[in-house]
Design a protein around this motif. Structure first.
Motif, PDB file in Angstrom:
ATOM      1  N   CYS A 209      73.845  25.350   6.140  1.00  0.00           N
ATOM      2  CA  CYS A 209      74.931  25.639   7.089  1.00  0.00           C
ATOM      3  C   CYS A 209      74.532  25.116   8.466  1.00  0.00           C
ATOM      4  CB  CYS A 209      75.202  27.138   7.157  1.00  0.00           C
ATOM      5  SG  CYS A 209      76.409  27.608   8.421  1.00  0.00           S
TER       6      CYS A 209
ATOM      7  N   ASP B 148      70.915  30.298   5.888  1.00  0.00           N
ATOM      8  CA  ASP B 148      71.196  29.200   4.966  1.00  0.00           C
ATOM      9  C   ASP B 148      70.991  27.868   5.689  1.00  0.00           C
ATOM     10  OD1 ASP B 148      72.124  27.392   3.158  1.00  0.00           O
ATOM     11  OD2 ASP B 148      74.125  28.259   2.942  1.00  0.00           O
TER      12      ASP B 148
ATOM     13  N   LEU C 181      82.910  33.066   2.107  1.00  0.00           N
ATOM     14  CA  LEU C 181      81.917  32.207   2.764  1.00  0.00           C
ATOM     15  C   LEU C 181      81.481  31.090   1.828  1.00  0.00           C
ATOM     16  CD1 LEU C 181      80.022  31.737   5.234  1.00  0.00           C
ATOM     17  CD2 LEU C 181      78.360  33.219   4.072  1.00  0.00           C
ATOM     18  N   GLY C 182      81.300  31.414   0.553  1.00  0.00           N
ATOM     19  CA  GLY C 182      80.871  30.412  -0.404  1.00  0.00           C
ATOM     20  C   GLY C 182      81.887  29.316  -0.647  1.00  0.00           C
TER      21      GLY C 182
ATOM     22  N   ALA D 213      73.786  35.885   6.068  1.00  0.00           N
ATOM     23  CA  ALA D 213      73.872  34.924   4.962  1.00  0.00           C
ATOM     24  C   ALA D 213      73.955  33.492   5.476  1.00  0.00           C
ATOM     25  CB  ALA D 213      75.070  35.253   4.076  1.00  0.00           C
ATOM     26  N   PHE D 214      74.878  33.231   6.411  1.00  0.00           N
ATOM     27  CA  PHE D 214      74.998  31.837   6.855  1.00  0.00           C
ATOM     28  C   PHE D 214      73.900  31.443   7.840  1.00  0.00           C
ATOM     29  CE2 PHE D 214      78.183  33.707   9.930  1.00  0.00           C
ATOM     30  CZ  PHE D 214      77.582  33.328  11.125  1.00  0.00           C
TER      31      PHE D 214
ATOM     32  N   ARG E 175      78.794  41.250   7.909  1.00  0.00           N
ATOM     33  CA  ARG E 175      78.223  41.103   6.573  1.00  0.00           C
ATOM     34  C   ARG E 175      77.905  39.651   6.219  1.00  0.00           C
ATOM     35  NH1 ARG E 175      82.750  44.204   3.225  1.00  0.00           N
ATOM     36  NH2 ARG E 175      84.017  43.018   4.737  1.00  0.00           N
ATOM     37  N   VAL E 176      78.525  38.706   6.906  1.00  0.00           N
ATOM     38  CA  VAL E 176      78.274  37.304   6.578  1.00  0.00           C
ATOM     39  C   VAL E 176      77.239  36.669   7.496  1.00  0.00           C
ATOM     40  CG1 VAL E 176      80.574  36.973   5.594  1.00  0.00           C
ATOM     41  CG2 VAL E 176      80.194  36.484   8.029  1.00  0.00           C
TER      42      VAL E 176
ATOM     43  N   LEU F 186      81.462  37.439   1.299  1.00  0.00           N
ATOM     44  CA  LEU F 186      80.479  36.431   0.909  1.00  0.00           C
ATOM     45  C   LEU F 186      81.076  35.424  -0.066  1.00  0.00           C
ATOM     46  CD1 LEU F 186      77.269  38.628   0.542  1.00  0.00           C
ATOM     47  CD2 LEU F 186      77.905  37.140   2.440  1.00  0.00           C
ATOM     48  N   THR F 187      82.034  35.871  -0.855  1.00  0.00           N
ATOM     49  CA  THR F 187      82.722  34.947  -1.754  1.00  0.00           C
ATOM     50  C   THR F 187      83.533  33.932  -0.958  1.00  0.00           C
ATOM     51  OG1 THR F 187      82.858  36.662  -3.458  1.00  0.00           O
ATOM     52  CG2 THR F 187      84.330  34.764  -3.688  1.00  0.00           C
TER      53      THR F 187
END
Length: 478
Positions: A101, A98, A69-70, A94-95, A90-91, A66-67
């Motif tokens: 994105c 968002d 990805l950020g 998150a995306f 895992r990502v 995730l880091t």
């Protein structure tokens, strides 16, 4: 550079052999756009020979996905990456959730992508920059393998669609054939909020297998069989409008002297199982561990890594009949009773005395009315809330396994053999299970016929199909 773009980074959602390398090459032609390969491929970071991205090597990326990805939103211009269904999961959430994105979804005819993948695996040539170095090969079409290939693609696409729908987002869809359309690519740049446009395509990549399909396969005749195996319109799907049911943690029971837990399905032998578990502890049923909260249940599981968890299944018709008698006739399901009496034009008994005098025709018609109610209720066609006591067992199991992974699904008719047998996995001899011979005030056998069976299957088709139940007449013979 970006021009009033609402996006801070982007992702190309694709699969192997869909043209994602070519699309990435095209995107990198635009000023202000940069695509960094398969950033979250579990086997490498971005590209097979790359060592780092944004200062992270593969090991560091795996420790903090995730880091990484950020980092994309922090780059100059608009940066992005390619993501396939088997990349780091895992990502994904998150995306996808968002809105900053941008989602670009690349698709290709699955037959073409399958054959292209087979050829690439055979030749080990995954990209082509110089046509003089092209490796050709004929491959074997495997119908079962192709079916699995299509299913994998469809499941991922459905997952993406659901995430987009539930978060109120949209994506830019582009097909393999569209990648070489300048107008489409420039339209994509406009959608991304990029001011730059291109007037020529990159020449870096060439199409690897331009031959006709028949020339690429050793057995082209097998394609017809492979396509015939597919349910392209999902006609065999059993639609379910039944709402999900959360696990009923307070109803779970666990032994104190043994890591044995029972997650009951309402209407399936609960009291007899509690009595058997109490025998194991040498105590009363009230002494069993119960009334779990999420925290207490989680603590119990952590403390009992070698545990055994089970549930019990009852034939859908037998379970429905018991609910009809205990909950509707002798219970307080007033609204359900009213539904049955209205649609069947009859009056049900109000107490045990009237129940004992119940006419067999009223019994049969009343039970058929209850099955009609269940069918309508599970399909979301009534104003009444679906209750766990008459919900489908398969749906209840889905709720159970979110908190309690099950080691055994035991049919009620097999309890006397399977309950004591669990002792071998727990290293302890368990007591015999005494089958209850008690008879209810009304017997299903007295009214059972093909019409009742059809009504049961109409109401609980999901259980019959997913849990493998046969007709009640056959089940009762076991």
């Amino acid at each position: 550079m970006p021009s009033a773009t609402r996006f801070t980074y982007f992702v190309v959602l694709a699969e192997m052999r869909t043209g994602s390398n070519l699309l990435e090459s095209c995107l990198n032609e635009f000023d202000g756009l940069s695509c960094h390969g398969e950033t979250f491929n579990p086997h490498f970071i971005s590209y097979p020979k790359a060592e780092t991205l944004f200062g992270y090597d593969k090991a560091a990326r795996d420790d903090a996905p995730l880091t990484v990805l950020g980092c994309f939103a922090q780059q100059d211009g608009l940066a992005g990456f390619r993501y396939f269904h088997d990349h780091d999961p895992r990502v994904l959430d998150a995306f996808m959730r968002d809105p900053s994105c941008a989602k670009i979804i690349l698709t290709r005819n699955p037959l073409e992508s399958y054959v292209s993948l087979k050829i690439a695996q055979s030749t080990q040539q995954w990209r082509l920059g110089d046509v003089t170095q092209r490796k050709a090969a004929q491959v074997v079409f495997d119908p079962a393998e192709f079916e699995d290939h299509v299913r994998t693609l469809q499941e991922f696409q459905c997952q993406l669609q659901h995430l987009l729908q539930t978060t109120g987002q949209t994506a830019f869809y582009i097909a393999y054939e569209d990648i070489k359309e300048l107008d489409v690519l420039n339209g994509l740049a406009q959608w991304l909020g990029i001011a730059a446009r291109i007037d020529a395509l990159p020449r870096k990549f060439k199409r690897q297998n331009p031959e006709a399909l028949d020339e690429k396969l050793r057995n082209p005749e097998a394609v017809s069989e492979g396509i015939a195996r597919l349910d392209r319109f999902n006609l065999t799907r059993s639609p379910s409008f039944e709402p999900p049911h959360p696990p009923i943690l307070w109803a779970y029971r666990a032994c104190r002297s043994l890591p044995l837990a029972y997650a009951p399905i309402p209407g399936c032998s609960e009291r007899a199982i509690f009595k058997w578990m109490a025998q194991i502890d040498g105590a009363d049923t009230d002494a069993l561990l119960s009334n779990f909260t999420k925290e207490a249940w989680r603590d119990w599981q952590r403390s009992n890594g070698q545990r055994m968890a089970f549930t019990v299944l009852r034939h859908p018709l037998k379970r429905a009949h018991d609910v009809f008698v205990d909950q509707v006739i002798l219970g307080n399901r007033v609204n359900v009773r009213a539904f049955i009496e209205r649609v069947r034009g009859l009056e049900l008994p109000n107490d045990k005395a009237q129940l004992a005098q119940m006419d067999i025709d009223v019994h049969r018609r009343g039970f058929l009315g209850f099955l009609q109610f269940v069918q309508a209720n599970l399909n979301g066609q009534t104003a009444l809330q679906t209750r766990a006591i008459w919900a489908s067992q398969s749906r209840l199991i889905e709720g159970i396994v979110t908190q309690c992974p099950l080691h055994r699904l035991i049919r009620e008719e097999h309890l006397s053999e399977e309950l004591p047998a669990m002792g071998s996995a727990l290293g302890r001899s368990l007591p015999a299970f005494e089958v209850s011979q008690s008879r209810g005030p009304l017997e299903l056998a007295a009214i059972y016929d093909t019409e009742v069976e059809r009504a049961g299957r109409a109401a609980y088709g999901r259980d019959y199909e997913m849990l493998g139940f046969e007709d009640y007449a056959k089940s009762a013979q076991h």
